[in-house]
Design an enzyme around this catalytic site. Structure first.
Site, mmCIF file in Angstrom:
data_model
loop_
_atom_site.group_PDB
_atom_site.id
_atom_site.type_symbol
_atom_site.label_atom_id
_atom_site.label_comp_id
_atom_site.label_asym_id
_atom_site.label_seq_id
_atom_site.Cartn_x
_atom_site.Cartn_y
_atom_site.Cartn_z
ATOM 1 N N GLY A 223 0.813 -1.220 0.000
ATOM 2 C CA GLY A 223 0.000 0.000 0.000
ATOM 3 C C GLY A 223 0.836 1.254 0.000
ATOM 4 O O GLY A 223 0.550 2.217 -0.723
ATOM 5 N N CYS A 224 1.887 1.263 0.801
ATOM 6 C CA CYS A 224 2.741 2.449 0.901
ATOM 7 C C CYS A 224 3.507 2.681 -0.396
ATOM 8 O O CYS A 224 3.732 3.821 -0.803
ATOM 9 C CB CYS A 224 3.692 2.318 2.085
ATOM 10 S SG CYS A 224 2.813 2.234 3.662
#
Length: 155
Positions: free
Chosen positions: A45-46
């Site tokens: 996600g990051c």
């Protein structure tokens, strides 16, 4: 945990970037700054969020915005993150979590149905005067940059 609201002064900070240089928020006064907090470099996600900000950096800079991504990762890990994914945004290290906490981006959150302590994915827009213009907590990693650009009237 206190959360920042639009119209309040942004807490100042000095953090180290992935190249070992210090970056101070008040040193960017006179510019619009997007400050976003993310849990960990090189996680799916990051990575998606950082790549979205990097892909949008030219258009954001064209509208006068600087982008700062902050996580608890050490500068060495941030340097690997930048290199691995070709990131162009400024990555800052907050291993003590003091800045994360001051901005309300560290504390209790829900993860897989459990309450845990951790980084709360958050995005802020700091105006040229140093005040918070936008404060968004618990943002989604995917699609967030496009939504932010729409919210700011940049699309």
């Amino acid at each position: 945990m206190s959360r920042l609201e639009p119209g309040t002064p942004a807490p100042d900070f000095t953090l180290t970037n992935d190249a070992g240089e210090e970056v101070t928020l008040s040193g960017l006064r006179g510019q619009k700054v997007i400050v976003y907090f993310y849990p960990a470099a090189m996680t799916p996600g990051c990575t998606k969020q950082a790549c979205d900000f990097s892909d949008s950096l030219d258009s954001l800079q064209g509208k006068g915005y600087t982008v700062l991504g902050i996580s608890p990762d050490k500068p060495e890990k941030l340097a690997k993150f930048r290199e691995k994914d070709g990131l162009t945004i400024t990555l800052l290290s907050d291993p003590s979590k003091e800045v994360l906490t001051a901005w309300g981006a560290f504390g209790e959150k829900q993860m897989y149905g459990k309450t845990v302590q951790g980084v709360i994915r958050s995005t802020f827009v700091v105006g040229e005067d140093g005040d918070i213009e936008v404060a968004q907590y618990n943002v989604k990693a995917t699609g967030h940059v496009a939504k932010l650009k729409r919210d700011l009237g940049l699309e």
